[in-house]
Design a protein around this motif. Structure first.
Motif, mmCIF file in Angstrom:
data_model
loop_
_atom_site.group_PDB
_atom_site.id
_atom_site.type_symbol
_atom_site.label_atom_id
_atom_site.label_comp_id
_atom_site.label_asym_id
_atom_site.label_seq_id
_atom_site.Cartn_x
_atom_site.Cartn_y
_atom_site.Cartn_z
ATOM 1 N N ASP A 81 -34.543 -0.695 5.084
ATOM 2 C CA ASP A 81 -34.147 -2.002 5.148
ATOM 3 C C ASP A 81 -32.794 -2.320 4.687
ATOM 4 O OD1 ASP A 81 -37.029 -2.435 5.787
ATOM 5 O OD2 ASP A 81 -37.635 -2.633 3.915
ATOM 6 N N ASP A 82 -32.212 -1.205 4.001
ATOM 7 C CA ASP A 82 -30.917 -1.670 3.487
ATOM 8 C C ASP A 82 -30.090 -0.549 3.410
ATOM 9 O OD1 ASP A 82 -28.745 -2.490 2.070
ATOM 10 O OD2 ASP A 82 -29.612 -2.620 0.195
ATOM 11 N N SER A 84 -27.180 0.184 3.017
ATOM 12 C CA SER A 84 -26.068 0.781 2.493
ATOM 13 C C SER A 84 -26.404 1.274 1.101
ATOM 14 C CB SER A 84 -25.368 -0.966 2.061
ATOM 15 O OG SER A 84 -26.339 -1.593 1.206
ATOM 16 N N LEU A 85 -27.826 1.533 0.724
ATOM 17 C CA LEU A 85 -28.132 2.376 -0.485
ATOM 18 C C LEU A 85 -27.653 3.640 -0.424
ATOM 19 C CD1 LEU A 85 -31.942 1.206 -0.821
ATOM 20 C CD2 LEU A 85 -30.068 0.739 -2.603
#
Length: 123
Positions: A81-82, A84-85
């Motif tokens: 979902d993200d 950038s983690l």
């Protein structure tokens, strides 16, 4: 828990017969801003060094290799979902998947932190 590294810049943190896998800070730095990750299917079995996923950044795409033979037991849905983690916390919240190892003796072929640091310092 023991932490190992591959020459392809994955890390693997081992706890019993289950391990968490992700990409190293060095890999993340080389890739730049991660914009997409392709994670393996839970239940799928991979051989050591087989491609288990893909990470894409604004600069390039790179395969994520399975550090040890085993079955994927969980994937990091928060990373899906993200992505950038993988940039902000590659060795923590940016983990990719968990694997139940079937050949723990393969860990002997991986590097410890000192050997990995030597590898990346030479690059």
């Amino acid at each position: 828990m023991s932490l190992y590294y591959t020459e392809d810049h994955e890390w693997i943190q081992v706890d019993g017969d289950v391990a968490i896998v992700g990409i190293t800070k060095h890999a993340q730095d080389a890739l730049g801003d991660v914009v997409f990750v392709e994670l393996p299917d839970v239940g799928k079995t991979f051989e050591q060094k087989e491609v288990a996923g893909v990470v894409e950044s604004v600069k390039a795409a790179a395969d994520v290799y399975m550090p040890v033979t085993g079955e994927v037991t969980e994937v990091n849905e928060a990373l899906r979902d993200d992505p950038s983690l993988a940039n902000s916390d590659p060795m923590g919240a940016g983990w990719f998947f968990k694997v139940r190892m079937s050949k723990a003796d393969e860990l002997a072929a991986l590097m410890d932190e000192a050997a990995y640091t030597k590898l990346t310092d030479a690059a």
